[in-house]
Write a protein that holds these residues in place. Sequence first.
Motif, PDB file in Angstrom:
ATOM      1  N   MET A   1       0.831  -1.196   0.000  1.00 41.83           N
ATOM      2  CA  MET A   1       0.000   0.000   0.000  1.00 41.83           C
ATOM      3  C   MET A   1       0.877   1.262   0.000  1.00 41.83           C
ATOM      4  O   MET A   1       0.680   2.171  -0.791  1.00 41.83           O
ATOM      5  N   PHE A   2       1.842   1.301   0.915  1.00 40.33           N
ATOM      6  CA  PHE A   2       2.742   2.457   0.988  1.00 40.33           C
ATOM      7  C   PHE A   2       3.538   2.595  -0.300  1.00 40.33           C
ATOM      8  O   PHE A   2       3.778   3.706  -0.780  1.00 40.33           O
ATOM      9  N   TYR A   3       3.933   1.454  -0.864  1.00 38.30           N
ATOM     10  CA  TYR A   3       4.710   1.475  -2.104  1.00 38.30           C
ATOM     11  C   TYR A   3       3.907   2.162  -3.208  1.00 38.30           C
ATOM     12  O   TYR A   3       4.415   3.029  -3.923  1.00 38.30           O
ATOM     13  N   ARG A   4       2.620   1.795  -3.346  1.00 34.55           N
ATOM     14  CA  ARG A   4       1.772   2.398  -4.375  1.00 34.55           C
ATOM     15  C   ARG A   4       1.581   3.889  -4.114  1.00 34.55           C
ATOM     16  O   ARG A   4       1.556   4.697  -5.046  1.00 34.55           O
ATOM     17  N   PHE A   5       1.442   4.231  -2.847  1.00 36.53           N
ATOM     18  CA  PHE A   5       1.263   5.632  -2.489  1.00 36.53           C
ATOM     19  C   PHE A   5       2.475   6.454  -2.907  1.00 36.53           C
ATOM     20  O   PHE A   5       2.342   7.537  -3.484  1.00 36.53           O
ATOM     21  N   MET A   6       3.676   5.936  -2.624  1.00 38.42           N
ATOM     22  CA  MET A   6       4.895   6.652  -2.978  1.00 38.42           C
ATOM     23  C   MET A   6       5.032   6.774  -4.489  1.00 38.42           C
ATOM     24  O   MET A   6       5.473   7.800  -5.008  1.00 38.42           O
ATOM     25  N   LYS A   7       4.646   5.730  -5.200  1.00 38.98           N
ATOM     26  CA  LYS A   7       4.733   5.776  -6.654  1.00 38.98           C
ATOM     27  C   LYS A   7       3.799   6.842  -7.225  1.00 38.98           C
ATOM     28  O   LYS A   7       4.140   7.532  -8.183  1.00 38.98           O
ATOM     29  N   ALA A   8       2.641   6.958  -6.622  1.00 36.84           N
ATOM     30  CA  ALA A   8       1.664   7.918  -7.128  1.00 36.84           C
ATOM     31  C   ALA A   8       2.042   9.352  -6.796  1.00 36.84           C
ATOM     32  O   ALA A   8       1.849  10.255  -7.606  1.00 36.84           O
ATOM     33  N   THR A   9       2.577   9.580  -5.611  1.00 30.88           N
ATOM     34  CA  THR A   9       2.878  10.953  -5.178  1.00 30.88           C
ATOM     35  C   THR A   9       4.268  11.402  -5.621  1.00 30.88           C
ATOM     36  O   THR A   9       4.411  12.378  -6.353  1.00 30.88           O
ATOM     37  N   LEU A  10       5.299  10.682  -5.182  1.00 31.57           N
ATOM     38  CA  LEU A  10       6.661  11.059  -5.537  1.00 31.57           C
ATOM     39  C   LEU A  10       6.877  10.959  -7.037  1.00 31.57           C
ATOM     40  O   LEU A  10       7.549  11.793  -7.645  1.00 31.57           O
ATOM     41  N   GLY A  11       6.277   9.940  -7.649  1.00 33.37           N
ATOM     42  CA  GLY A  11       6.434   9.766  -9.094  1.00 33.37           C
ATOM     43  C   GLY A  11       5.925  10.961  -9.883  1.00 33.37           C
ATOM     44  O   GLY A  11       6.559  11.404 -10.842  1.00 33.37           O
ATOM     45  N   SER A  12       4.788  11.491  -9.469  1.00 28.65           N
ATOM     46  CA  SER A  12       4.223  12.652 -10.169  1.00 28.65           C
ATOM     47  C   SER A  12       5.135  13.865 -10.056  1.00 28.65           C
ATOM     48  O   SER A  12       5.352  14.591 -11.030  1.00 28.65           O
ATOM     49  N   LEU A  13       5.698  14.080  -8.875  1.00 36.38           N
ATOM     50  CA  LEU A  13       6.595  15.212  -8.671  1.00 36.38           C
ATOM     51  C   LEU A  13       7.859  15.082  -9.516  1.00 36.38           C
ATOM     52  O   LEU A  13       8.312  16.044 -10.144  1.00 36.38           O
ATOM     53  N   LEU A  14       8.434  13.879  -9.536  1.00 38.77           N
ATOM     54  CA  LEU A  14       9.659  13.679 -10.300  1.00 38.77           C
ATOM     55  C   LEU A  14       9.421  13.873 -11.791  1.00 38.77           C
ATOM     56  O   LEU A  14      10.269  14.412 -12.502  1.00 38.77           O
ATOM     57  N   ARG A 259       5.831   2.065 -23.362  1.00 39.07           N
ATOM     58  CA  ARG A 259       4.873   1.721 -22.331  1.00 39.07           C
ATOM     59  C   ARG A 259       4.621   2.938 -21.477  1.00 39.07           C
ATOM     60  O   ARG A 259       5.411   3.850 -21.389  1.00 39.07           O
ATOM     61  N   ASP A 260       3.501   2.919 -20.822  1.00 37.75           N
ATOM     62  CA  ASP A 260       3.197   3.955 -19.859  1.00 37.75           C
ATOM     63  C   ASP A 260       4.060   3.724 -18.639  1.00 37.75           C
ATOM     64  O   ASP A 260       3.984   2.659 -18.066  1.00 37.75           O
ATOM     65  N   PRO A 261       4.923   4.649 -18.251  1.00 37.00           N
ATOM     66  CA  PRO A 261       5.792   4.393 -17.103  1.00 37.00           C
ATOM     67  C   PRO A 261       5.008   4.269 -15.817  1.00 37.00           C
ATOM     68  O   PRO A 261       4.025   4.948 -15.601  1.00 37.00           O
ATOM     69  N   GLY A 262       5.468   3.419 -14.963  1.00 36.84           N
ATOM     70  CA  GLY A 262       4.857   3.260 -13.653  1.00 36.84           C
ATOM     71  C   GLY A 262       5.335   4.348 -12.717  1.00 36.84           C
ATOM     72  O   GLY A 262       6.204   5.116 -13.055  1.00 36.84           O
ATOM     73  N   PRO A 263       4.788   4.426 -11.517  1.00 38.97           N
ATOM     74  CA  PRO A 263       5.190   5.455 -10.576  1.00 38.97           C
ATOM     75  C   PRO A 263       6.529   5.190  -9.925  1.00 38.97           C
ATOM     76  O   PRO A 263       7.160   4.219 -10.214  1.00 38.97           O
ATOM     77  N   ALA A 264       6.940   6.090  -9.059  1.00 35.60           N
ATOM     78  CA  ALA A 264       8.298   6.021  -8.524  1.00 35.60           C
ATOM     79  C   ALA A 264       8.388   5.291  -7.214  1.00 35.60           C
ATOM     80  O   ALA A 264       7.459   5.225  -6.475  1.00 35.60           O
ATOM     81  N   ALA A 265       9.558   4.760  -7.017  1.00 35.30           N
ATOM     82  CA  ALA A 265       9.884   4.193  -5.711  1.00 35.30           C
ATOM     83  C   ALA A 265      11.320   4.531  -5.468  1.00 35.30           C
ATOM     84  O   ALA A 265      12.036   4.840  -6.387  1.00 35.30           O
TER      85      ALA A 265
END
Length: 277
Positions: A1-14, A259-265
């Motif tokens: 869950m936390f992993y997905r959250f970080m991908k969605a939030t931090l990934g968007s910023l990066l 491909r559509d890139p996935g979010p960040a970790a």
Amino acid sequence: MFYRFMKATLGSLLRVFYQPWIRGAENLPETGPAILASNHLAVIDSFFLPLMLPREVVFLGKSDYVEGTGLKGRFIAWFMKGVGLIPVDRSGGKASEAALNAGLDRLETGGLFGIYPEGTRSPDGRLYRGKTGVARLALESGAPVVPVAMVGTNIAQPIGRRIPKFKRIGVVLGEPMDFSRYAGMENDRFVLRSITDEIMYEIMRLSGQEYVDMYAATAKARLAKGKSAASLTDAPGGRPVPEEPPSPDDGAASGPATRDPGPAAAAAEGVEPDETR
């Protein structure tokens, strides 16, 4: 869950600030285990590589990142554990064995496992000799090796700089490498060295880096003593660095990713098992 959250939030910023691009995304297996063998130019390699992939990837990281004290240290530890960092003691011996086993466990579950064959960050942007832990992992797991070239992370975050400056970051994935022809030969050090060198050649070809037939840790030690990191066995060296695609600000596509890139970790630097065992 936390992993997905970080991908969605931090990934968007990066993506907003660094506009990362990717080539060769079609070379990442859609399912099943795979080893991502990458060059290592900066700590943020472990941020941007997962960001550009549609599948979750776990990296080994030095245990220091989860042993911090104080508010900042506890935050970093919480963050690193949340994104799936596997902490490893890099002192060698049994610690190296633990690193190898951690990678095998990850691959046995059908996941992606990221590793930096150089064992540490390049001190000068060149590509250094790989340690053979990546070859042992490939033979013992039977998983393909996907060579990876990180582009521009050393410019965005030179050694000693904590906060990366804004610079477009690139990721290039090569075709999966199959070493099943060497099955059962994981204890042959000559086979392990041959496989590792083959992987490093592909990384060199993808990244355009100059190759140095010396371990990065040795080069760092030489530089610390005020000596040159140059080696008498340096390769002729250097290919053109992959050219970044036009910036979205120029009205062009952000890159030829398939491909559509996935979010960040995020995870810390990788650790290589000792090749002498």
